[in-house]
Design a protein around this motif. Structure first.
Motif, mmCIF file in Angstrom:
data_model
loop_
_atom_site.group_PDB
_atom_site.id
_atom_site.type_symbol
_atom_site.label_atom_id
_atom_site.label_comp_id
_atom_site.label_asym_id
_atom_site.label_seq_id
_atom_site.Cartn_x
_atom_site.Cartn_y
_atom_site.Cartn_z
ATOM 1 N N ALA A 52 0.828 -1.206 0.000
ATOM 2 C CA ALA A 52 0.000 0.000 0.000
ATOM 3 C C ALA A 52 0.866 1.262 0.000
ATOM 4 N N VAL A 53 1.866 1.294 0.875
ATOM 5 C CA VAL A 53 2.756 2.465 0.959
ATOM 6 C C VAL A 53 3.519 2.650 -0.351
ATOM 7 N N GLU A 54 4.053 1.551 -0.884
ATOM 8 C CA GLU A 54 4.807 1.628 -2.137
ATOM 9 C C GLU A 54 3.915 2.106 -3.284
ATOM 10 N N ALA A 55 2.676 1.596 -3.341
ATOM 11 C CA ALA A 55 1.752 1.984 -4.406
ATOM 12 C C ALA A 55 1.433 3.479 -4.345
ATOM 13 N N ILE A 56 1.181 3.976 -3.127
ATOM 14 C CA ILE A 56 0.857 5.393 -2.958
ATOM 15 C C ILE A 56 2.051 6.281 -3.324
ATOM 16 N N MET A 57 3.229 5.890 -2.873
ATOM 17 C CA MET A 57 4.430 6.682 -3.146
ATOM 18 C C MET A 57 4.839 6.629 -4.623
ATOM 19 N N SER A 58 4.521 5.526 -5.278
ATOM 20 C CA SER A 58 4.923 5.348 -6.681
ATOM 21 C C SER A 58 3.977 6.012 -7.674
ATOM 22 N N LYS A 59 2.775 6.345 -7.229
ATOM 23 C CA LYS A 59 1.737 6.832 -8.134
ATOM 24 C C LYS A 59 2.174 7.996 -9.024
ATOM 25 N N PRO A 60 2.727 9.085 -8.486
ATOM 26 C CA PRO A 60 3.120 10.205 -9.364
ATOM 27 C C PRO A 60 4.211 9.827 -10.368
ATOM 28 N N TYR A 61 5.130 8.959 -9.963
ATOM 29 C CA TYR A 61 6.203 8.522 -10.866
ATOM 30 C C TYR A 61 5.641 7.666 -12.002
ATOM 31 N N LEU A 62 4.698 6.799 -11.656
ATOM 32 C CA LEU A 62 4.112 5.910 -12.667
ATOM 33 C C LEU A 62 3.199 6.671 -13.623
ATOM 34 N N GLU A 63 2.498 7.675 -13.096
ATOM 35 C CA GLU A 63 1.636 8.492 -13.960
ATOM 36 C C GLU A 63 2.472 9.200 -15.021
ATOM 37 N N LYS A 64 3.591 9.735 -14.612
ATOM 38 C CA LYS A 64 4.499 10.394 -15.556
ATOM 39 C C LYS A 64 5.043 9.392 -16.572
ATOM 40 N N TYR A 65 5.378 8.200 -16.093
ATOM 41 C CA TYR A 65 5.922 7.147 -16.959
ATOM 42 C C TYR A 65 4.886 6.720 -18.002
ATOM 43 N N TYR A 66 3.643 6.519 -17.556
ATOM 44 C CA TYR A 66 2.590 6.077 -18.477
ATOM 45 C C TYR A 66 2.172 7.187 -19.445
ATOM 46 N N ASN A 67 2.261 8.425 -19.010
ATOM 47 C CA ASN A 67 1.975 9.543 -19.914
ATOM 48 C C ASN A 67 2.985 9.590 -21.051
ATOM 49 N N ASN A 68 4.258 9.366 -20.720
ATOM 50 C CA ASN A 68 5.301 9.312 -21.757
ATOM 51 C C ASN A 68 5.130 8.096 -22.667
ATOM 52 N N LEU A 69 4.655 7.016 -22.062
ATOM 53 C CA LEU A 69 4.492 5.764 -22.811
ATOM 54 C C LEU A 69 3.367 5.876 -23.841
ATOM 55 N N THR A 70 2.348 6.670 -23.529
ATOM 56 C CA THR A 70 1.176 6.751 -24.399
ATOM 57 C C THR A 70 1.088 8.051 -25.202
ATOM 58 N N LYS A 71 2.121 8.891 -25.117
ATOM 59 C CA LYS A 71 2.025 10.206 -25.766
ATOM 60 C C LYS A 71 1.945 10.137 -27.287
ATOM 61 N N ASN A 72 2.450 9.051 -27.883
ATOM 62 C CA ASN A 72 2.403 8.918 -29.341
ATOM 63 C C ASN A 72 1.191 8.129 -29.840
ATOM 64 N N MET A 73 0.332 7.712 -28.915
ATOM 65 C CA MET A 73 -0.882 6.988 -29.296
ATOM 66 C C MET A 73 -1.987 7.989 -29.614
ATOM 67 N N ASP A 74 -3.002 7.509 -30.347
ATOM 68 C CA ASP A 74 -4.145 8.393 -30.571
ATOM 69 C C ASP A 74 -4.891 8.537 -29.248
ATOM 70 N N PRO A 75 -5.588 9.661 -29.027
ATOM 71 C CA PRO A 75 -6.212 9.962 -27.730
ATOM 72 C C PRO A 75 -7.102 8.847 -27.180
ATOM 73 N N GLN A 76 -7.903 8.233 -28.069
ATOM 74 C CA GLN A 76 -8.815 7.190 -27.598
ATOM 75 C C GLN A 76 -8.049 5.959 -27.097
ATOM 76 N N GLN A 77 -7.048 5.569 -27.864
ATOM 77 C CA GLN A 77 -6.240 4.413 -27.471
ATOM 78 C C GLN A 77 -5.470 4.711 -26.180
ATOM 79 N N ALA A 78 -4.907 5.904 -26.089
ATOM 80 C CA ALA A 78 -4.157 6.290 -24.895
ATOM 81 C C ALA A 78 -5.060 6.285 -23.663
ATOM 82 N N ASP A 79 -6.289 6.773 -23.823
ATOM 83 C CA ASP A 79 -7.241 6.806 -22.717
ATOM 84 C C ASP A 79 -7.603 5.393 -22.260
ATOM 85 N N THR A 80 -7.782 4.478 -23.215
ATOM 86 C CA THR A 80 -8.109 3.082 -22.892
ATOM 87 C C THR A 80 -6.965 2.422 -22.128
#
Length: 225
Positions: A52-80
């Motif tokens: 639980a602690v690791e998940a909460i602390m990792s959230k902002p880092y993972l959000e940034k990582y996934y945003n970079n991972l999906t930035k070249n996808m079309d909006p609908q696919q990235a949202d899914t």
């Protein structure tokens, strides 16, 4: 090898003390009375808190990582993709998964250890192996408690690079540290004491299984890539 027949039962305080100063005395008791239920409960509680602690602390880092991972996808696919990842990476899901995985790991690992021990002519029962494994795993539990305190104080997750930069080194170092080495030493002592085999044979069993786990981690990473 020391005589462990008719071992005098120890109090909880004595078990805690001997876990650090004379672990073979703790393991010797499992020849007559294997015990592991309470240790599994403790292990699951600490695992749940750590996850639980690791998940909460990792959230902002993972959000940034996934945003970079999906930035070249079309909006609908990235949202899914983001919604799917969010569902599987929510704190309750991570905690429940960690607990279930931990319980399954304990009993499967104990079975594998037992097969290896018997292959080297060790005399041991399944319940005894579970008792040894859960006791040795308390070293990892102690490490997890220290890591929980560190994450709460520093507000930083441990091992986040294994998720945001999953290479072989990061994957291995996230799972194996000084507490894992301590656990392995305890496994050697426990197997040798209870199964009545030499420490050399016990070391071979523990090291071989350790190398197998590393190989599995490497293969899993290769498949992900």
């Amino acid at each position: 090898m020391e005589d462990t027949n008719n071992v005098e039962q120890m109090t909880f305080g004595e078990k805690v003390k001997n876990f650090f100063v004379h672990p073979t005395k703790v393991f010797a008791q499992y020849q007559e009375k294997p015990t592991y239920i309470i240790k599994i409960v403790v292990l699951c509680i600490v695992t749940a808190i750590y996850s639980a602690v690791e998940a909460i602390m990792s959230k902002p880092y993972l959000e940034k990582y996934y945003n970079n991972l999906t930035k070249n996808m079309d909006p609908q696919q990235a949202d899914t993709v983001k919604k799917t990842i969010s569902a599987f990476s929510s704190t309750p899901v991570i905690v429940i998964t960690a607990i279930i995985t931990t319980i399954i790991m304990i009993f499967i690992a104990a079975l594998i250890y037992m097969l290896f021990i018997k292959a080297l002519k060790g005399q041991i029962k399944y319940g005894q192996v579970v008792s040894i494994y859960t006791t040795a795993y308390m070293a990892v539990v102690i490490g997890s408690i220290i890591k929980i305190i560190y994450m709460l104080m520093s507000k930083k997750p441990i091992g986040i690079s294994a998720q945001t930069n999953p290479n072989y080194l990061n994957t291995i170092t996230k799972s194996y540290d000084i507490f894992t080495i301590w656990e392995m030493v305890l496994m050697v002592l426990g197997i040798s004491t209870v199964a009545k085999i030499s420490k050399k044979k016990s070391t071979i069993i523990v090291v071989v299984l350790f190398l197998i786990l590393i190989l599995i981690s490497i293969i899993s990473l290769m498949l992900k890539k």
